[in-house]
Design an enzyme around this catalytic site. Structure first.
Site, short mmCIF file in Angstrom:
data_model
loop_
_atom_site.label_atom_id
_atom_site.label_comp_id
_atom_site.label_asym_id
_atom_site.label_seq_id
_atom_site.Cartn_x
_atom_site.Cartn_y
_atom_site.Cartn_z
N GLU A 52 0.80 -1.35 -0.01
CA GLU A 52 -0.03 -0.04 0.09
C GLU A 52 0.87 1.26 0.02
O GLU A 52 0.76 2.22 0.67
CB GLU A 52 -0.91 0.04 1.08
CG GLU A 52 -2.06 -1.27 0.90
CD GLU A 52 -3.50 -1.00 1.42
OE1 GLU A 52 -3.61 0.30 1.60
OE2 GLU A 52 -4.07 -1.97 1.63
N1 CAA Z 1 -6.15 11.63 -4.68
C1 CAA Z 1 -6.43 12.07 -5.97
N2 CAA Z 1 -5.65 12.27 -6.88
C2 CAA Z 1 -4.26 11.99 -6.76
C3 CAA Z 1 -3.92 11.65 -5.47
C4 CAA Z 1 -4.41 11.55 -4.50
N3 CAA Z 1 -4.20 11.20 -3.21
N4 CAA Z 1 -2.45 11.58 -5.61
C5 CAA Z 1 -1.97 11.77 -6.98
N5 CAA Z 1 -3.16 12.04 -7.73
C6 CAA Z 1 -3.39 12.40 -8.89
C7 CAA Z 1 -2.39 13.66 -9.34
O1 CAA Z 1 -3.28 14.99 -9.02
C8 CAA Z 1 -2.26 13.61 -10.91
O2 CAA Z 1 -3.48 14.08 -11.63
P1 CAA Z 1 -3.60 15.54 -12.38
O3 CAA Z 1 -2.28 15.07 -13.37
O4 CAA Z 1 -4.79 15.43 -12.99
O5 CAA Z 1 -3.15 16.55 -11.60
C9 CAA Z 1 -2.43 12.15 -10.95
O6 CAA Z 1 -2.81 11.58 -9.76
C10 CAA Z 1 -0.92 11.69 -11.20
O7 CAA Z 1 -0.19 12.27 -9.85
P2 CAA Z 1 1.43 12.36 -9.72
O8 CAA Z 1 1.89 13.38 -10.80
O9 CAA Z 1 1.63 12.96 -8.51
O10 CAA Z 1 1.77 10.82 -10.11
P3 CAA Z 1 3.41 10.19 -9.80
O11 CAA Z 1 3.56 9.11 -10.87
O12 CAA Z 1 4.34 11.40 -9.65
O13 CAA Z 1 3.22 9.45 -8.30
C11 CAA Z 1 2.43 8.38 -6.59
C12 CAA Z 1 2.29 9.24 -7.52
C13 CAA Z 1 2.11 8.94 -5.17
C14 CAA Z 1 3.83 7.94 -6.36
C15 CAA Z 1 1.65 7.07 -6.82
O14 CAA Z 1 2.15 6.37 -7.92
C16 CAA Z 1 1.39 6.12 -5.49
O15 CAA Z 1 0.84 6.13 -4.66
N6 CAA Z 1 2.23 4.93 -5.98
C17 CAA Z 1 2.27 3.77 -4.86
C18 CAA Z 1 1.20 2.94 -5.42
C19 CAA Z 1 0.86 2.07 -3.88
O16 CAA Z 1 0.46 2.30 -3.12
N7 CAA Z 1 0.62 0.66 -4.47
C20 CAA Z 1 -0.09 -0.29 -3.56
C21 CAA Z 1 -0.62 -1.19 -4.11
S1 CAA Z 1 -2.02 -1.63 -3.46
C22 CAA Z 1 -1.58 -2.97 -2.04
O17 CAA Z 1 -0.54 -3.06 -1.69
C23 CAA Z 1 -2.94 -3.32 -1.56
C24 CAA Z 1 -2.81 -4.80 -1.17
O18 CAA Z 1 -2.86 -5.96 -1.62
C25 CAA Z 1 -2.26 -4.79 0.27
#
Ligand code: CAA
Length: 380
Positions: free
Chosen positions: A363
């Protein structure tokens, strides 16, 4: 500022504690050794209402708040995080997303069964080449008029085998980058779905983790959640709440390790007195307790913000990063305090240490939480 829990929150916390201490403890080591799915426990906690805690009662949920949910996750995690991760994915990734963004028809058809715990759900975001970099989705959902055609592979999927329903994040318009990503409700029994072998994990071994392959799977258009292109935003928003669950889990793991260490430090004698009376051990316990208390406060603050409809994404990232990191530190110290007994299975702390490690990874890794936090500090 009111730090008191309500009567209802205390009751839910106690119910979770009772179940964990009476039931989960019985076979947790055996299930860990065999990597065996906790089928009966999942049925039992469903009957107790723990799989649909926060869902709107109109859709058969418990209508409880996030604080109650976090307290329950913490209690289960003190004993068994294989069970609490199944519960966390169900409540905060699958049910929350459907409840908040699904249509009435989708909720009638899928959410009710999930909220009652009669169906298990899974959240399919990660891919072989898109883990932390979640925008790089290779799974495609091609628009074919009245349905999408789904192709690709998802990795590390909790409850992949046990689930009846999947929430699948997939790319529909690659030229639009993350704005072309959709989220679809996919029935696991659909033709064209196959699973990889159960992952042989270091910890949380009895939760059910597989890769999932889609080959020309037809998904009806009405199974898309939200507008076209909402999928990435959906995943990010949902994960904000998911991270509260994992932070609560990490806090529970650390608390379990601390409680076992206190007990052991009172019983075990060395150099003529209980080891807890030696400053080397007493100070370790003190450091562990401070960290656990701080983590719990982070978790409850994030949950409180969510319950009060205030922005909670940064708070949940802070809670998750801190709680996961201290869970690793606290469980490592717990093994050290137990000495040789800590390194064998009987005292449970080595298992808690293995479980803690995963909270720094899934996550969103601890490093991903730092990206979320630092961006919020630096934004104009
Ligand atoms: N809420 C809404 N929108 C969001 C957001 C949020 N919290 N965070 C980002 N966004 C939107 C941004 O506004 C952007 O949209 P716009 O271009 O329209 O403005 C878009 O998403 C892309 O955002 P970023 O440019 O910030 O994206 P990024 O690639 O630089 O990075 C990140 C984003 C935070 C690193 C994201 O990729 C991330 O959270 N990565 C980790 C993924 C993760 O947590 N995976 C877990 C897997 S699920 C799991 O583990 C479940 C299980 O089985 C236990």
């Amino acid at each position: 500022m009111d730090f008191n829990l309500t009567e209802e929150q205390i009751m839910i916390q106690q119910a979770a504690r009772d179940y964990a201490e009476r039931e989960l403890i019985q076979d947790v080591s055996e299930r860990d050794a065999k990597a065996e799915y906790p089928t009966q426990h999942i049925k039992n906690i469903a009957e107790l209402g723990f799989l649909g805690m926060m869902v709107d009662p109109a859709y058969d949920g418990g209508g409880m708040d996030t604080i109650s949910y976090a307290l329950a996750i913490e209690e289960f995690s003190k004993i068994d995080s294989s069970v609490s991760v199944i519960m966390s994915v169900q409540n905060s990734l699958v049910n929350y997303g459907l409840d908040k963004y699904g249509t009435h028809e989708q909720k009638e058809k899928y959410l009710k069964a999930l909220a009652r715990g009669e169906a298990i759900g899974a959240f399919l975001l990660s891919e072989p080449e898109a883990g932390s970099d979640a925008t790089m989705q290779r799974t495609t959902a091609v628009d074919k008029g009245d349905h999408y055609l789904l192709n690709g592979t998802k990795n590390w999927i909790t409850s992949a085998n046990a689930a009846s329903y999947y929430l699948v994040i997939a790319q529909s318009q690659p030229e639009m980058g993350h704005k072309g990503i959709n989220v679809l409700i996919v029935e696991k029994e659909s033709s064209g779905i196959s699973l990889g072998p159960h992952e042989d994990k270091m910890g949380m071994r009895s939760s059910d983790t597989h890769s999932v392959m889609f080959q020309d799977v037809k998904v009806p258009k009405e199974n898309r959640i939200g507008e076209e292109g909402f999928g990435f935003s959906f995943a990010m928003k949902t994960l904000e709440g998911g991270r509260i669950g994992i932070a609560a889990q990490a806090t529970g793991i650390a608390t379990g390790a601390l409680e076992r260490s206190i007990k052991y430090s009172k019983e075990r004698k060395a150099f003529g007195k209980p080891i807890g009376n030696h400053q080397a051990i007493g100070f370790k316990l003190s450091d562990m307790a401070v960290k656990v208390e701080a983590a719990r406060n982070f978790v409850l603050k994030a949950a409180w913000l969510k319950d009060n409809n205030m922005p909670f994404g940064v708070a949940s990232a802070m809670a998750k990063q801190y709680a996961a990191d201290i869970a690793m530190e606290v469980t490592t110290e717990a093994v050290q305090i137990h000495g040789g007994y800590g390194y064998v299975k009987e005292y449970h702390v080595e298992r808690l240490m293995r479980e803690a490690k995963l909270t720094q990874i899934y996550e969103g890794t601890s490093e991903i939480q730092k990206i979320v936090i630092s961006r919020s500090l630096l934004q104009d």
